[in-house]
Scaffold this active site. Structure first.
Site, PDB file in Angstrom:
ATOM      1  N   LEU C 231       0.880  -1.163  -0.241  1.00  0.00           N
ATOM      2  CA  LEU C 231      -0.206  -0.005  -0.089  1.00  0.00           C
ATOM      3  C   LEU C 231       0.958   1.273   0.035  1.00  0.00           C
ATOM      4  CD1 LEU C 231      -2.782   1.147   0.060  1.00  0.00           C
ATOM      5  CD2 LEU C 231      -2.402   1.034   2.673  1.00  0.00           C
ATOM      6  N   ASP C 232       0.734   2.118  -0.936  1.00  0.00           N
ATOM      7  CA  ASP C 232       1.279   3.464  -1.094  1.00  0.00           C
ATOM      8  C   ASP C 232       2.837   3.242  -1.242  1.00  0.00           C
ATOM      9  OD1 ASP C 232      -1.129   4.803  -0.846  1.00  0.00           O
ATOM     10  OD2 ASP C 232      -0.834   5.001   1.343  1.00  0.00           O
ATOM     11  N   GLY C 233       3.415   2.025  -1.487  1.00  0.00           N
ATOM     12  CA  GLY C 233       4.761   1.852  -1.657  1.00  0.00           C
ATOM     13  C   GLY C 233       5.212   1.432  -3.260  1.00  0.00           C
TER      14      GLY C 233
END
Lengths: 288, 288, 288, 288
Positions: C231-233
Site C-alpha cells: 500500500l502506497d509503496g
C-alpha cells in the site's frame, strides 16, 4: 516587513477565543498613544483558540518599555492569555553549534557579517575541530567539545556554561549531528533552532538522503524546527523542497540538499529574530 | 480559511495611516457584540497607507446586516477610508467568457459543479461556437457573440445586456482572446478577472509561449489579474510558474502552460469569492 | 517533447552495464535506416546498471513495426536486457476508477475530451453511484460496483471482466479509495497508476491531510505511483507540493490538495502515455 | 551526476540533423574501448538541429586524451559539427568580479573553500574596496579597479591583464554592477557568467526589485546567463523564483532576492563546471 521605521514592540498572544479580545488589546495600545503597524489575528476554529501578533511603534508610546509588561499583565490575566513581549531594536545574541559540514555555518556568517541580521554571534561550538579555521576567519570564539558516548552530560554542562557566559538568547544547530538531552532542551524552550535534512515527517533520523534515494522520491526537502525532547519532532518553523533528477546519485542529493538546508535554516532564523513565530501546541503560526 | 463556522461579514479598508484606526474599528465590532474571527492589518510604510481586512461572525451581532454599512459610515468618513463590506453567505453570480480553448472552463466547471465554490454560473459567452457542447453538458446557457473587427461596440452591448439580465457579479475571462473596451471594463471595476499565459510583465500581448521559447527561459508563468483599460496591466491577484525542460518545444510549453493557467485562474477566483482581495493603487493585497 | 513529427518507436532498456551497449543499439537503428530523435542514456554507478530510452522515426525504417521486436531480440538477449518496445501512434485505452470525489476525474476528462491526450476512455468504474452523472455528461460507460467488506474478490472479478472486455491498457485510480488485491495488481504490472494525497513516504494510508495539519507541516504534497502489492509503496512517477498557510484549517488543506492531486496525477498519466517511464527496482526513471 | 567514478571525457555537439549521427559517434567511442556513462541526445524538430552530450570513462580508453580531438576531427567535419571536448578531472580556474554586495561572493566561497567544486579561485576583482576584507579572510588576491565614467577601456585592460596572468578559464560576475564592453565579452565567449536580479526578460536593467514592487508581482526571480554584448540578453543558464508577501516592502524583496540570487548563480556555475551547458543560438540546453 519594512524597515523604514523606528523601533517597535511586538506582542504574541494565544488564548481561548471570546469576544472582545482584539478590541481590548488594541484599546490598550491606542489609549497609550501607540501606533499599530501590523496586526494579524486569527481564530483556530477547530479548537476555538485565539492567536494574535501585534506590532506597534515605540516612539510616542506613553508607557516606557520596561513597564509595558506590568501594564499589560491585567488584560492578559483576565483573558487567560499565553503571551510574549519583544522589542525589535536590541540585537539578540546567537550561538551556533556545528559538526563537520560548513555550508549552513557559512550561510549564517554571510548574513551576520554583512549586517543583514540584527544579531551578535560571539560563539561557535562543535564536537569536532574541523571548522575552527572558519570561525577564526570571522574572528569568532570556537570551542571544540567532543561528545563521548557515555559523557554527554559532561559535554552539555560545558556547553551550557558557555551559553550562560555569553548571555546567549538563541542556539542554532547548524547541522550539529548530536542529540541534545531533555534537560538541555528545556533550558532554552523555543530558543533552539535545528535543521533536519528531509521533508519531515518523511525520513526522520539518520541518512535521510539515502532513504530518499532508495524510495525514489522526486523531491528532497529540509525542515527547520524548534528542538524538543522528541527527536525531529519539534514545532516546524520552515520547510522547503527541491526537485531532483532521476539520474541523481545520493551524492547529488547531498549536494543539492545543502543549498536547500542553508536557505531553510536562515529563513527560520530570520522569522525567529523578527519575533514572527508563535508556538501553539505542536504547531507554529509564523506571522509574516 | 476554515468553514467550520456560520456566516461572516468582511470589511476591507484602506486609508491614510493614523493612530487609533484599529482600536476604533474593533471597538465598533465589539460594542455591537461581534466576534472577530480574522483580522489582518498592515501599514505600507512607504506611503503610510493603512490596509485592513476584518471578518466577524454575523450570528449574535446586534446590527442587522442591511444596516451595518449605515452604522459604519461615520467611522469610515472620519478616517477618510475607502472600504467595502461583504457577506460570506450569499452565492455570487459569475459569467465566464471563452474563445476556443476549454482547459480553464473545464477547471471552473469542475469547481462549480462539485459545489466547492459558493457561486452560481448561469452564463457562458464566447466569440466562437466551439465550446457550446461543453456548456450544454453542464446545462449552462451559451451565447456565441462573434466580435467583428469594426463592430466590437455592438458585440459588447449584447454582452453587457446578458450580464445585466443574469445579474452577474463577477466576469471571468477564461482564455477569452479579445480585448475589452475601456467602457466595458469600467462597468465592472475589479470584478473582471483575466488570465494571461505568461509571468507578467514578461511576454505581454500575443503568443507569450513563442516568446518564452525564443528567449530560452527556464520557467513559464501565468498571471491572473483584474482587467483594466491597460492591456495586461491590471492589478495582479495571483501568479505562478512551472519549470520547463530545455528539450521542450513550443507545443510542450503550451501544454504545460495550460495546467498552470487553469490553476492560477481558479486560485484568483477563489480569493475574489472569499473577499480576500484589496486593490490598492496598481497592486493588490490578498489577505489569506 | 515535440509533436512536429511523424510516428515514432520507443525502446526502454535496463541491464547490467558494459561497454558497447549504446554502440550496438544505435548501430541496429542506423543499419536499418532509422533516424533517432531522442536518446537518453545513463549508468547508475551505484549498481552499475545501464538505463536507456531511445526514440526513432518509423517512416523510412526498413523493418516493419511488427517485426522490430523479433529483429531486436538477439541484441537484447546478448546483453541480458530487460526491455519494452512501444509505438507513439496507437491510442491507448484507459479506464478510470473513482469513489465519490470528482476533481481528478474532471481533470482527466478535460484532457481526454479536448483531444490533448492520445487516449481512449471507454470505462469508468466506481464503488459508489455519486459520479454517474459526470460520466453520463461525457457519454462514458459507468459501472457502480460496491466493494463489500468480505466480497472484494467478487467485486474485483467483475472489474477485471470489464477491463478485459474493453481491452484496457491502463487503469487510473483517480482517488479510488479502495485497496486492490495483489492478484488484481499483478494482472496489470506497471499499468495501474494511483494518486495518493500526501508527499510519500510522509502520511501514508488514510487521512493524510489530518496528519499534515496535526504535525504542522508548511507544505502539502501529492504522489502518483504505480500500484503494487504494498500500500502506497509502489514506484513513484511524479510528486509535487504546495505551500499552505499557517491559518489554514484541515478543510483548506483538502481544498488546496485537490488542485495538487489532479495536476500530479495528470502529469503522471502523460508520462506513461508518452512511454517515458522506466521502472527499475522500486524507482522510476522518467525520461522527459 | 554521480562522482563514484574515475575521470571522464565530455563531448558537446550540435549540427544539422541526419541519420547516423549517434551511431557514428558512439561507434567511435566503442571502437576505442570507451565506456559511455551518460548520453543525452535530442533533435530540435523546429530547426532539425541535432544536440548531444556524451560522457565516457577515460580509464581504458585507447586514445590518449591529448589525441582525442585529432582523432574525432574527421567525424566532426563530415557532419559539420560544432563541438567541444572537455575533461572532468582538471580543476578550472575562476575569477570573481564584485561590487559592494557580498552575498553571492560568500556563497561562492562557501562552495570553493569546502572543496565541493573542482575549481581554483585565485582572483577577486572589484570596482570598490568594500569586500577586500572578505577576500583577505579567505586568502585570495583582491584588486580594486575603479571604473571611471570615461575610462572603462583602461580599467578593462587592467582586468584583462589580471585574467591572463592568472590563466582564468571562467569569469563570474557576482553582482558586479558594471557593463562590460563588447570587446571584453568577446575574449571569453560563453565563459562569463552573470547573475541578474530578476526573472528575465521581466525587469531588465537597474532596480528590478523596485520595478517588481511597483508592478505588484507575486513572485521575484533571478536569472543567471552568459554575458554577451546585449545587456541582460545572453543565453540563460538557470532561473528561479521565490514567492513574496503582499506586505513585503522593497527592502524585503531585496533581502529575499539575495537568497535567490546566490543559489541561482551557484547552480549555473556548477552546470558550467560540469560541462553540462550547450549554447545553441540564444538558448542553452543544460544536460543534467
Amino acid at each position: 516587513m519594512a524597515k523604514e521605521r523606528g523601533a517597535t514592540a511586538v506582542l504574541l498572544i494565544s488564548c481561548p477565543d471570546q469576544t472582545g479580545l482584539v478590541a481590548n488589546v488594541t484599546q490598550f495600545i491606542h489609549a497609550n498613544n501607540g501606533n499599530i503597524v501590523h496586526l494579524d489575528e486569527h481564530v483556530d476554529m477547530q479548537t476555538r483558540t485565539f492567536l494574535m501578533r501585534l506590532e506597534w511603534e515605540i516612539e510616542g508610546f506613553w508607557i516606557p518599555r520596561e513597564r509595558v509588561a506590568d501594564k499589560f499583565g491585567p488584560i492578559a490575566e483576565r483573558f487567560a492569555m499565553q503571551w510574549r513581549l519583544c522589542f525589535s531594536d536590541g540585537p539578540q545574541r546567537m550561538a551556533v553549534f556545528v559538526s563537520k559540514q560548513s555550508h549552513c555555518l557559512h550561510d549564517i556568517l554571510s548574513h551576520t557579517s554583512s549586517g543583514e541580521w540584527n544579531v551578535e554571534l560571539p560563539l561557535i561550538v562543535s564536537n569536532h575541530p574541523d571548522l575552527e579555521s572558519v570561525a577564526r576567519r570571522f574572528g569568532i570564539e570556537y570551542h571544540c567539545i567532543p561528545v563521548e558516548q557515555d559523557a554527554r552530560a559532561q559535554a552539555e554542562s560545558r556547553q551550557l556554561a558557555l551559553l550562560e557566559q555569553h548571555r546567549i538568547d538563541l542556539v542554532v544547530l547548524a547541522r550539529y549531528m548530536q542529540v541534545l538531552s531533555d534537560d538541555f532542551v528545556s533550558r532554552y524552550p523555543n530558543r533552539i533552532i535545528n535543521i533536519h535534512h528531509s521533508f519531515l515527517p518523511a525520513f526522520p533520523g539518520a541518512k535521510p538522503y539515502h532513504g530518499a534515494y532508495e524510495r525514489g522520491v522526486k523531491l528532497i526537502g529540509a525542515t527547520s524546527h524548534y528542538a524538543t525532547a522528541e527527536l525531529d519532532g519539534g514545532p516546524i518553523i520552515e520547510q522547503d523542497v527541491a526537485r531532483i533528477g532521476d539520474k541523481d546519485s545520493v551524492d547529488d542529493l547531498v549536494r543539492k540538499g545543502k543549498d536547500l538546508e542553508k536557505v531553510v535554516l536562515s529563513r527560520a532564523i530570520w522569522s525567529h529574530l523578527e519575533h514572527q513565530v508563535l508556538v501553539y501546541g505542536r504547531r507554529t503560526v509564523v506571522f509574516r
